[in-house]
Design an enzyme around this catalytic site. Structure first.
Site, mmCIF file in Angstrom:
data_model
loop_
_atom_site.group_PDB
_atom_site.id
_atom_site.type_symbol
_atom_site.label_atom_id
_atom_site.label_comp_id
_atom_site.label_asym_id
_atom_site.label_seq_id
_atom_site.Cartn_x
_atom_site.Cartn_y
_atom_site.Cartn_z
ATOM 1 C CB SER A 127 -43.552 -1.011 -10.179
ATOM 2 O OG SER A 127 -43.628 -2.104 -11.056
ATOM 3 C CG ASP A 131 -36.404 -4.045 -11.626
ATOM 4 O OD1 ASP A 131 -37.068 -5.073 -11.853
ATOM 5 O OD2 ASP A 131 -36.904 -2.977 -11.236
ATOM 6 C CG HIS A 183 -39.596 -4.562 -9.285
ATOM 7 N ND1 HIS A 183 -39.404 -3.592 -10.247
ATOM 8 C CD2 HIS A 183 -40.928 -4.563 -9.040
ATOM 9 C CE1 HIS A 183 -40.553 -3.065 -10.574
ATOM 10 N NE2 HIS A 183 -41.499 -3.627 -9.845
#
Length: 432
Positions: free
Chosen positions: A299, A382, A411
């Site tokens: 991320s 995601d 995610h």
């Protein structure tokens, strides 16, 4: 009793499939959707229709006469069609259309059973490995960052290292580290983990995911043969309490928007320079093997890994999971941009000044400058770091690269993907 034991074993095995990243996957639900695209890799050619089979299961059995509300459209855009569907036998098919331009289509579904609402989604790609970035590449990009790094060198690193036996293991020593960065008296903190074997090792930088939150000491990388350094980015000691962190987080707010009008004062400038400082520190350690420098994260940490790989020529390999901050201007081109979605309709941030600043900080423009081997991974479902944005960055890389796509994941990532990443990093560094 035999069947109860088997059921409990199934639950344990199912949960063990997942690994917590920035957002955890949902646990098993009483009622579940099963959404199955008619292409096994979830990829389609342009102008080819995507057909998705929908099933609603309770206790693993299709639920007859289920009403499903659906909507579909382009990835993270407003839906172009909504409707209702009756699943007479618990299953049905829906044509979610096609794309004439590169990108993703997204189907969202929900149903209400016994007063409870259940939701799910699926995204499919249309020639996803041809998606290109929308953000412009400023001519003075390299000069801007070269000057910033050179200026930062005038600030002494002044590392302060404190052994933390409460986090150490029989095989790994853990230290809390404070480094000076960007301005005199401004710091970054991190946990250093070193194998206790007194041998030379590759070094590994592990930047954090998004948010203002406590970081944890990580020993798993050291157990695999790396000297690892896991950092925070806000200059806050991880020894503060969770309540202190919560108060600081509330005070800072959306840090990614601070000084977004000014590329020289933007919040992430000190963060990116801090990543280079982390490499300065790791390569100064006497146990460093003087050869292998790797970066890995997910991320925001995936973004910072790619950025570090582009900025610092000492880095020899990068492994990035679903990187944030990719092609932020995608929203201005009727497609998804990356986290934090700053140019989406939610924020109304798309001023010329902010767009100009982001050209110097967006991952896609760093991706174009990566020249080392890379391992990458993402999932199509995601919504935090949409696949449209991630693949715009991946496709911009002109270096040896590979990517693991697990379409079903959001995610988060599966342990199998983590295992592949670690194996790849060890092979790249020559660790047996």
């Amino acid at each position: 009793m035999k069947y109860l034991k088997l059921l409990l074993l199934f639950v344990v095995l199912f949960n063990s499939l997942f690994i917590n990243a920035q957002n955890s996957p949902a646990p098993i639900k009483l009622v579940q959707f099963v959404l199955t695209p008619n292409h096994s890799d979830w990829n389609y050619n342009l102008k080819e229709n995507a057909i998705v089979k929908i099933a609603v299961l309770k206790y693993g059995i299709p639920v007859n006469n289920t009403k499903v509300i659906y909507e579909f459209g382009n990835d993270e855009m407003l839906p172009d069609k909504t409707g209702k569907l009756l699943l007479k036998t618990g299953t049905a098919e829906i044509n979610i259309g096609t794309l004439k331009t590169l990108g993703f289509r997204q189907l969202k579904v929900k149903t209400i059973i016994d007063g409870h609402t259940y939701r799910d989604q699926v995204k499919v790609g249309f020639s996803p490995f041809e998606i290109q970035a929308t953000l412009e590449n400023p001519k003075d990009f390299d000069a801007f960052w070269e000057q910033a790094i050179e200026t930062n060198k005038s600030i002494p690193l002044e590392p302060v290292t404190t052994h933390k036996p409460e986090f150490s293991t029989p095989a790994v020593d853990v230290y809390l580290v404070r480094l000076q960065n960007y301005k005199k008296g401004k710091f970054i903190y991190g946990y250093l983990s070193k194998p206790k074997d007194n041998k030379k090792h590759p070094v590994l930088f592990n930047p954090p995911g998004a948010g203002v939150k406590k970081i944890n000491a990580i020993t798993s990388f050291a157990e695999e043969g790396f000297i690892s350094f896991t950092t925070e980015i806000h200059g806050i000691s991880p020894e503060l309490s969770k309540q202190d962190y919560k108060s600081i987080s509330n005070a800072i707010g959306d840090y990614w928007s601070i000084n977004l009008d000014d590329k020289d004062q933007y919040y992430y400038k000190s963060v990116y320079l801090g990543c280079v400082r982390a490499i300065d520190f790791l390569t100064s350690l006497p146990e460093f093997d003087s050869k292998n420098v790797v970066v890995t994260g997910g991320s925001q940490g995936g973004a910072l890994s790619m950025i570090t790989a582009a900025l610092d020529k000492r880095v020899t390999a990068v492994s990035a999971f679903y990187p944030a901050l990719c092609d932020n201007s995608g929203y201005l081109n009727q497609r998804a941009g990356g986290w934090p979605h700053m140019f989406s309709s939610k924020y109304q941030f798309a001023t010329p000044e902010k767009l100009n600043t982001m050209q110097y900080y967006d991952v896609v423009n760093f991706a174009k400058r990566i020249r080392i081997p890379g391992f990458y991974s993402t999932g199509y479902n995601d919504n935090t770091c949409p696949p449209t944005s991630v693949l715009s960055a991946f496709n911009s890389i002109n270096a040896k690269k590979e990517i693991v796509i697990t379409p079903i994941s959001g995610h988060w990532r599966f342990p199998e993907t983590n295992e592949k990443s670690i194996k790849w990093l060890k092979q790249t560094c020559g660790i047996d």
